[in-house]
Write a protein that holds these residues in place. Structure first.
Motif, PDB file in Angstrom:
ATOM      1  N   LEU A 130      75.690  13.505  49.494  1.00  0.00           N
ATOM      2  CA  LEU A 130      77.117  13.664  49.782  1.00  0.00           C
ATOM      3  C   LEU A 130      77.958  13.438  48.532  1.00  0.00           C
ATOM      4  O   LEU A 130      79.000  14.089  48.345  1.00  0.00           O
ATOM      5  N   ASP A 131      77.528  12.535  47.680  1.00  0.00           N
ATOM      6  CA  ASP A 131      78.243  12.264  46.431  1.00  0.00           C
ATOM      7  C   ASP A 131      78.275  13.509  45.546  1.00  0.00           C
ATOM      8  O   ASP A 131      79.312  13.890  45.009  1.00  0.00           O
ATOM      9  N   THR A 132      77.126  14.141  45.402  1.00  0.00           N
ATOM     10  CA  THR A 132      77.040  15.369  44.607  1.00  0.00           C
ATOM     11  C   THR A 132      77.888  16.472  45.223  1.00  0.00           C
ATOM     12  O   THR A 132      78.610  17.193  44.529  1.00  0.00           O
ATOM     13  N   ALA A 170      85.331  18.768  44.900  1.00  0.00           N
ATOM     14  CA  ALA A 170      86.550  18.375  44.188  1.00  0.00           C
ATOM     15  C   ALA A 170      86.783  19.271  42.974  1.00  0.00           C
ATOM     16  O   ALA A 170      87.922  19.672  42.702  1.00  0.00           O
ATOM     17  N   LEU A 171      85.722  19.596  42.259  1.00  0.00           N
ATOM     18  CA  LEU A 171      85.869  20.505  41.113  1.00  0.00           C
ATOM     19  C   LEU A 171      86.361  21.883  41.556  1.00  0.00           C
ATOM     20  O   LEU A 171      87.239  22.464  40.933  1.00  0.00           O
ATOM     21  N   ARG A 172      85.777  22.393  42.649  1.00  0.00           N
ATOM     22  CA  ARG A 172      86.216  23.703  43.151  1.00  0.00           C
ATOM     23  C   ARG A 172      87.655  23.635  43.636  1.00  0.00           C
ATOM     24  O   ARG A 172      88.454  24.531  43.385  1.00  0.00           O
ATOM     25  N   GLY A 173      88.008  22.563  44.344  1.00  0.00           N
ATOM     26  CA  GLY A 173      89.375  22.404  44.828  1.00  0.00           C
ATOM     27  C   GLY A 173      90.374  22.291  43.692  1.00  0.00           C
ATOM     28  O   GLY A 173      91.466  22.862  43.751  1.00  0.00           O
ATOM     29  N   ALA A 174      90.015  21.567  42.640  1.00  0.00           N
ATOM     30  CA  ALA A 174      90.918  21.430  41.486  1.00  0.00           C
ATOM     31  C   ALA A 174      91.053  22.750  40.751  1.00  0.00           C
ATOM     32  O   ALA A 174      92.149  23.133  40.340  1.00  0.00           O
ATOM     33  N   VAL A 229      92.469  15.978  42.472  1.00  0.00           N
ATOM     34  CA  VAL A 229      92.025  16.348  43.815  1.00  0.00           C
ATOM     35  C   VAL A 229      90.937  15.352  44.211  1.00  0.00           C
ATOM     36  O   VAL A 229      89.961  15.168  43.482  1.00  0.00           O
ATOM     37  N   VAL A 230      91.122  14.700  45.356  1.00  0.00           N
ATOM     38  CA  VAL A 230      90.161  13.713  45.858  1.00  0.00           C
ATOM     39  C   VAL A 230      89.586  14.239  47.161  1.00  0.00           C
ATOM     40  O   VAL A 230      90.325  14.569  48.087  1.00  0.00           O
ATOM     41  N   VAL A 231      88.268  14.329  47.227  1.00  0.00           N
ATOM     42  CA  VAL A 231      87.569  14.817  48.416  1.00  0.00           C
ATOM     43  C   VAL A 231      86.755  13.666  49.005  1.00  0.00           C
ATOM     44  O   VAL A 231      85.987  13.023  48.281  1.00  0.00           O
ATOM     45  N   SER A 232      86.936  13.414  50.300  1.00  0.00           N
ATOM     46  CA  SER A 232      86.159  12.397  51.018  1.00  0.00           C
ATOM     47  C   SER A 232      85.297  13.092  52.058  1.00  0.00           C
ATOM     48  O   SER A 232      85.805  13.859  52.872  1.00  0.00           O
ATOM     49  N   ASP A 243      82.975   9.881  48.087  1.00  0.00           N
ATOM     50  CA  ASP A 243      84.208  10.433  47.546  1.00  0.00           C
ATOM     51  C   ASP A 243      83.935  11.087  46.198  1.00  0.00           C
ATOM     52  O   ASP A 243      83.079  10.629  45.445  1.00  0.00           O
ATOM     53  N   GLY A 244      84.668  12.138  45.924  1.00  0.00           N
ATOM     54  CA  GLY A 244      84.591  12.804  44.630  1.00  0.00           C
ATOM     55  C   GLY A 244      86.000  13.179  44.208  1.00  0.00           C
ATOM     56  O   GLY A 244      86.862  13.421  45.046  1.00  0.00           O
TER      57      GLY A 244
END
Length: 150
Positions: free
Chosen positions: A46-48, A54-58, A115-118, A141-142
């Motif tokens: 899940l961390d990965t 988060a990278l894609r969202g940013a 961008v923070v993804v949980s 979280d990432g």
């Protein structure tokens, strides 16, 4: 004169109780180690996944229509929260995350240039210890920061 042997209590069978007790304790320790390992491995996965989302969202949250219509600003890229959420959802769908982690839920926050993804997913424990929950939830979280290199 010798005394006759006592016929009262015998200590015969006491070792059996001790061995059974140690076996139960050993089985509980094995279950704890197996369950802890399963939770750790799921959290790593899940961390990965959260970092990639988060990278894609940013990336896609900062390169929306604003950039194409107004160009890239000199110092700060504006993150579009709705665009970032759509990008994270699409990333999770394309990567097969929902099939790999049934019951996966996610939340996306946009904080200034971040961008923070949980992510949270239920974990079916391989072994159970009496009194412990049969299902638990693992989360990760990432985050990714958007900036302009100039």
């Amino acid at each position: 004169m010798r005394r006759p042997p006592e016929r009262g209590r015998s200590e015969r069978g006491q070792a059996t109780v001790l061995i059974v007790g140690f076996a139960v304790v050993l089985a509980m320790v094995v279950a704890l180690v197996v369950d802890s390992t399963a939770a750790y491995l799921q959290r790593q996965g899940l961390d990965t996944l959260a970092d990639g989302a988060a990278l894609r969202g940013a990336d896609l949250g900062a390169t929306g229509a604003d950039v194409y219509e107004g160009g890239v600003p000199q110092d700060v890229l504006a993150l579009t929260p709705a665009q970032a959420r759509r990008a994270v959802g699409a990333y999770l769908e394309q990567s097969g995350a929902f099939a790999r982690y049934p019951g996966l839920t996610y939340a996306v926050r946009v904080e200034q240039d971040r961008v923070v993804v949980s992510l949270h997913a239920p974990l079916d424990l391989p072994l159970t210890i009496p009194g412990s929950p049969e299902r638990t939830t693992v989360g990760a979280d990432g985050s990714a920061v958007v900036g302009v290199d100039g």
